[in-house]
Design an enzyme around this catalytic site. Structure first.
Site, PDB file in Angstrom:
ATOM      1  N   ASP A   1     -93.673  28.783  20.881  1.00  0.00           N
ATOM      2  CA  ASP A   1     -92.144  29.062  21.988  1.00  0.00           C
ATOM      3  C   ASP A   1     -91.402  28.811  22.217  1.00  0.00           C
ATOM      4  O   ASP A   1     -92.034  27.135  22.747  1.00  0.00           O
ATOM      5  CB  ASP A   1     -92.808  30.391  22.492  1.00  0.00           C
ATOM      6  CG  ASP A   1     -91.993  31.248  23.398  1.00  0.00           C
ATOM      7  OD1 ASP A   1     -90.989  31.247  22.694  1.00  0.00           O
ATOM      8  OD2 ASP A   1     -91.964  32.007  24.532  1.00  0.00           O
ATOM      9  N   GLY A   2     -90.019  28.368  23.042  1.00  0.00           N
ATOM     10  CA  GLY A   2     -89.861  27.690  23.437  1.00  0.00           C
ATOM     11  C   GLY A   2     -88.116  27.474  22.131  1.00  0.00           C
ATOM     12  O   GLY A   2     -87.820  26.557  23.093  1.00  0.00           O
TER      13      GLY A   2
ATOM     14  N   ARG B   1     -79.498  27.936  18.406  1.00  0.00           N
ATOM     15  CA  ARG B   1     -80.602  28.253  18.146  1.00  0.00           C
ATOM     16  C   ARG B   1     -81.359  28.124  17.075  1.00  0.00           C
ATOM     17  O   ARG B   1     -82.047  27.793  16.835  1.00  0.00           O
ATOM     18  CB  ARG B   1     -81.276  29.913  18.987  1.00  0.00           C
ATOM     19  CG  ARG B   1     -80.080  30.187  20.217  1.00  0.00           C
ATOM     20  CD  ARG B   1     -80.502  31.824  19.786  1.00  0.00           C
ATOM     21  NE  ARG B   1     -82.277  32.455  20.129  1.00  0.00           N
ATOM     22  CZ  ARG B   1     -83.082  31.897  21.150  1.00  0.00           C
ATOM     23  NH1 ARG B   1     -82.680  31.427  21.934  1.00  0.00           N
ATOM     24  NH2 ARG B   1     -84.532  32.791  20.739  1.00  0.00           N
TER      25      ARG B   1
ATOM     26  N   ASN C   1     -90.095  40.554  17.167  1.00  0.00           N
ATOM     27  CA  ASN C   1     -88.608  39.574  16.821  1.00  0.00           C
ATOM     28  C   ASN C   1     -87.502  40.786  16.120  1.00  0.00           C
ATOM     29  O   ASN C   1     -86.498  39.656  16.297  1.00  0.00           O
ATOM     30  CB  ASN C   1     -89.019  38.376  16.110  1.00  0.00           C
ATOM     31  CG  ASN C   1     -89.865  37.928  17.420  1.00  0.00           C
ATOM     32  OD1 ASN C   1     -90.896  36.849  17.293  1.00  0.00           O
ATOM     33  ND2 ASN C   1     -88.908  37.965  18.695  1.00  0.00           N
TER      34      ASN C   1
ATOM     35  N   ARG D   1     -83.976  40.768  17.758  1.00  0.00           N
ATOM     36  CA  ARG D   1     -82.583  39.947  18.095  1.00  0.00           C
ATOM     37  C   ARG D   1     -81.724  39.760  17.267  1.00  0.00           C
ATOM     38  O   ARG D   1     -81.715  40.758  15.974  1.00  0.00           O
ATOM     39  CB  ARG D   1     -83.815  38.388  17.645  1.00  0.00           C
ATOM     40  CG  ARG D   1     -84.448  38.138  18.330  1.00  0.00           C
ATOM     41  CD  ARG D   1     -85.723  36.368  17.889  1.00  0.00           C
ATOM     42  NE  ARG D   1     -86.294  36.383  19.319  1.00  0.00           N
ATOM     43  CZ  ARG D   1     -86.627  34.646  19.605  1.00  0.00           C
ATOM     44  NH1 ARG D   1     -86.231  34.605  19.177  1.00  0.00           N
ATOM     45  NH2 ARG D   1     -87.542  35.010  20.420  1.00  0.00           N
TER      46      ARG D   1
HETATM   47  C1  IPE Z   1     -90.483  30.685  19.087  1.00  0.00           C
HETATM   48  O1  IPE Z   1     -88.556  29.856  20.102  1.00  0.00           O
HETATM   49  C2  IPE Z   1     -90.105  31.241  18.099  1.00  0.00           C
HETATM   50  C3  IPE Z   1     -89.383  32.537  17.321  1.00  0.00           C
HETATM   51  C4  IPE Z   1     -89.805  33.404  18.137  1.00  0.00           C
HETATM   52  C5  IPE Z   1     -89.375  32.671  16.125  1.00  0.00           C
HETATM   53  P1  IPE Z   1     -87.393  31.193  20.559  1.00  0.00           P
HETATM   54  O2  IPE Z   1     -86.514  31.750  19.477  1.00  0.00           O
HETATM   55  O3  IPE Z   1     -88.365  32.133  21.621  1.00  0.00           O
HETATM   56  O4  IPE Z   1     -87.679  30.462  22.016  1.00  0.00           O
HETATM   57  P2  IPE Z   1     -87.191  29.989  22.998  1.00  0.00           P
HETATM   58  O5  IPE Z   1     -87.979  31.453  23.554  1.00  0.00           O
HETATM   59  O6  IPE Z   1     -86.106  31.418  22.790  1.00  0.00           O
HETATM   60  O7  IPE Z   1     -86.333  29.940  23.638  1.00  0.00           O
HETATM   61 MG    MG Z   2     -89.160  32.880  23.097  1.00  0.00          MG
END
Ligand code: IPE
Ligand code: MG
Length: 243
Positions: free
Chosen positions: A18-19, A31, A66, A69
């Site tokens: 994550d992150g 992103r 996910n 998104r």
């Molecule tokens: C993790 O990073 C990757 C996936 C879930 C695909 P994030 O996309 O959740 O990153 P943050 O949490 O917005 O920083």
């Molecule tokens: Mg995340």
């Protein structure tokens, strides 16, 4: 190696990567750049696990939730891994790790499944770490499917009620045949399980770090394993010297 206690190495590690988004935001990048860097990091940490002799590592790459998104981000997450893997295919095939895909298959693009099926088949005799990429994975979905399949077997007279026990349920999950999960790592300072390996986590040790996934390197992995090795795992029992 690195002061790690060889006899207490975890056999099975799972990582909630994550992150990525925050990593990119901090750098004023889109992103998707975070996901790109995060993808490279999965490769690097898989290699580190192999080097350290960890038998199984599961990466939570994309959850059943996910899909909510923005379309652009989902598209990136469904297409970028293909380009990435094609680029490193030779390395994977000549390497030591085994590749597996864990999760629902009915919503993933065919070319995505085909590539992973090919990698799974061609790496199945490799002797190194089993690397499982959890894509369109969610525990509620995994357990629901297991329950349906068990109900079906019961209905067809293949099993009786007495056959339904922990092992039978474990053997109906995607991680069938894997050793018990020893350690879960979550990066980026979030303290949640997020519907990941709920059943498998039964007696796993949990390790949380503020480090964002793209920055989680081998040094951080070793730190997590050292922390794990310092834990007193009793599995519901008591310490021998208290007996
Ligand atoms: C993790 O990073 C990757 C996936 C879930 C695909 P994030 O996309 O959740 O990153 P943050 O949490 O917005 O920083
Ligand atoms: Mg995340």
């Amino acid at each position: 190696m690195q002061d790690l206690i060889q006899e207490r190495m975890p056999k099975h590690i799972a990582i909630i990567c994550d992150g990525n988004g925050r990593w990119a935001k901090k750098r004023l990048q889109p992103r998707t750049m975070g996901h790109r860097k995060g993808g490279f990091n999965i490769r690097d940490i898989a290699r580190s696990c192999n080097k350290l002799g960890i038998k199984y590592v599961d990466f939570f790459c994309f959850s059943t939730e996910n899909w909510n998104r923005p379309e652009k981000e989902v598209n990136y997450l469904m297409t970028a891994p293909l380009k990435f893997i094609k680029r490193f295919k030779k390395d994977i095939l000549n390497g030591e790790t085994q590749i597996r895909l864990i999760g629902r298959r009915d919503r993933l693009p065919k070319d995505f499944l085909d590539l992973f099926d090919e990698l799974t088949e061609k790496t199945k005799d490799h002797k190194g770490t089993v690397v499982s990429l959890c894509v369109d994975y969610g525990s509620y979905d995994e357990i629901t499917t297991a329950v349906k399949n068990i109900a079906e077997e019961y209905k067809d007279g293949k099993i009786s009620l007495d056959d339904i026990n922990k092992d039978l349920i474990t053997n109906h999950l995607f991680t069938k045949g894997y050793p018990e999960l020893d350690l879960l790592i979550r990066t980026s300072g979030e303290y949640r399980i997020s519907n990941f390996l709920l059943w498998q986590l039964g007696y796993a040790e949990l390790y949380f770090t503020d480090v964002l996934w793209p920055d989680f390197d081998e040094k951080e992995l070793i730190k997590a394993i050292k922390d794990y090795q310092s834990r007193d795992r009793r599995f519901g029992g008591i310490k021998d010297d208290n007996k």
